[in-house]
Write a protein that holds these residues in place. Sequence first.
Motif, mmCIF file in Angstrom:
data_model
loop_
_atom_site.group_PDB
_atom_site.id
_atom_site.type_symbol
_atom_site.label_atom_id
_atom_site.label_comp_id
_atom_site.label_asym_id
_atom_site.label_seq_id
_atom_site.Cartn_x
_atom_site.Cartn_y
_atom_site.Cartn_z
ATOM 1 N N ARG A 128 49.002 47.073 -17.691
ATOM 2 C CA ARG A 128 47.646 47.520 -18.015
ATOM 3 C C ARG A 128 46.830 46.339 -18.533
ATOM 4 N NH1 ARG A 128 50.720 51.355 -20.433
ATOM 5 N NH2 ARG A 128 50.927 53.321 -19.313
ATOM 6 N N THR A 148 43.606 46.457 -13.837
ATOM 7 C CA THR A 148 44.615 47.510 -13.789
ATOM 8 C C THR A 148 44.450 48.429 -14.993
ATOM 9 O OG1 THR A 148 46.151 45.967 -12.723
ATOM 10 C CG2 THR A 148 47.081 47.992 -13.623
ATOM 11 N N ILE A 149 44.195 49.706 -14.720
ATOM 12 C CA ILE A 149 43.999 50.700 -15.775
ATOM 13 C C ILE A 149 45.193 51.648 -15.865
ATOM 14 C CG2 ILE A 149 42.541 52.590 -16.581
ATOM 15 C CD1 ILE A 149 41.216 49.850 -16.763
ATOM 16 N N GLY A 150 45.627 52.169 -14.717
ATOM 17 C CA GLY A 150 46.720 53.134 -14.704
ATOM 18 C C GLY A 150 47.930 52.617 -13.952
ATOM 19 N N ASP A 154 51.059 57.388 -14.791
ATOM 20 C CA ASP A 154 50.050 57.590 -15.837
ATOM 21 C C ASP A 154 49.046 58.676 -15.439
ATOM 22 O OD1 ASP A 154 51.162 55.572 -17.312
ATOM 23 O OD2 ASP A 154 49.542 54.131 -17.001
ATOM 24 N N ILE A 165 44.071 57.663 -21.552
ATOM 25 C CA ILE A 165 45.290 57.434 -20.760
ATOM 26 C C ILE A 165 46.466 58.133 -21.415
ATOM 27 C CG2 ILE A 165 46.912 55.717 -19.873
ATOM 28 C CD1 ILE A 165 44.670 53.717 -19.763
ATOM 29 N N SER A 177 53.385 49.162 -23.869
ATOM 30 C CA SER A 177 51.973 49.120 -24.207
ATOM 31 C C SER A 177 51.762 49.577 -25.644
ATOM 32 C CB SER A 177 51.167 50.002 -23.254
ATOM 33 O OG SER A 177 51.426 51.364 -23.516
ATOM 34 N N LEU A 211 42.191 48.436 -24.402
ATOM 35 C CA LEU A 211 43.237 48.895 -23.485
ATOM 36 C C LEU A 211 44.547 48.172 -23.755
ATOM 37 C CD1 LEU A 211 43.965 50.587 -20.942
ATOM 38 C CD2 LEU A 211 43.279 48.594 -19.577
ATOM 39 N N THR A 212 44.439 46.902 -24.124
ATOM 40 C CA THR A 212 45.608 46.105 -24.472
ATOM 41 C C THR A 212 45.488 45.671 -25.929
ATOM 42 O OG1 THR A 212 44.522 44.055 -23.758
ATOM 43 C CG2 THR A 212 45.803 45.257 -22.110
ATOM 44 N N TYR A 249 48.703 51.994 -8.190
ATOM 45 C CA TYR A 249 48.004 51.595 -9.412
ATOM 46 C C TYR A 249 46.560 52.087 -9.351
ATOM 47 C CZ TYR A 249 52.119 48.725 -9.878
ATOM 48 O OH TYR A 249 53.417 48.326 -9.970
#
Length: 311
Positions: A128, A148-150, A154, A165, A177, A211-212, A249
Amino acid sequence: MAGYFSILLVLLTLGSGLIWLIDHLMYAPKRQERLALAQTSAGAKLDDETAALIAPEPVLTETAKSIFPMIAAITIFRSFIFEPFQIPSGSMMPTLLVGDFILVQKYSYGIKDPVWRTQLVEMDEPERGDIVVFKFPGNETIDYIKRTIGLPGDKVVYRDKHLYIQPKCAEGEVNRSNLQCGEYNKIDMEVKDRGEFMLKGMESVRINESLTEDGHDILIYPEVPEKKGRYFRQAGTRTDEWVVPADHYFMMGDNRDNSEDGRFWGFVPKENLVGKAVFIWMSFEFENGPDDVLPGWVPTGVRFERLGNIQ
């Protein structure tokens, strides 16, 4: 276009190498025999000019021998190590701007042959937050770049310009994650700037999205309505919800209100991955308008401050 260029490089490498090999095995020995006979008759070693007249090397062979090492090195580097790309649109603003020239690490997600793109060596998988270049699922001759999100398994929700998510966390699987397993995680958003960019007269808001662990910046335009009527519809889910299939993805652009991404066309298969965007090696400004003497594709400046690693 990038795919055609890769094929051209491979053909040039194979063609020049084959010409060189055939000459080395079949024709070069015959030239050496003629030179040996001529030297025996002359009773002395012939100078280069005379030798070239007696046993000339064909122009095609000479050209193949001169370009083969260079073409082979470029093909190997571009096919398996790093490939340069130019950012053509603003879908990844503010992370990547039009005029950015980037390097994509080709071996990040596996080594593929440059023609048929068959997986030769398995490597890591996207995480992610990775910015990935991939073959567009609707037309694999086109390269796209998105974040990249999913990941496979996911559940992704994009609602009211917020990202949620629910990560897949199988029993015994390590959660790599910062998201909590078994629940929808609302990705935190922190406003950093307003009015930095404009879209059809509307001001942007730059937001840091977590997200990260380190986060990354995105753009939203609060006045732009969500285009849910155009969203990709997946059976068994709501309009703004997607479950990522195995070996696929879910990708989104950082310019959330100006990006044609997975929300509109679905998922990216693993075999379509090209590599991970890692470095901006040049960034040009293009500010020539229709009334300027120079055409719009001529750079007007260099953004040296943008050079470096991509976050």
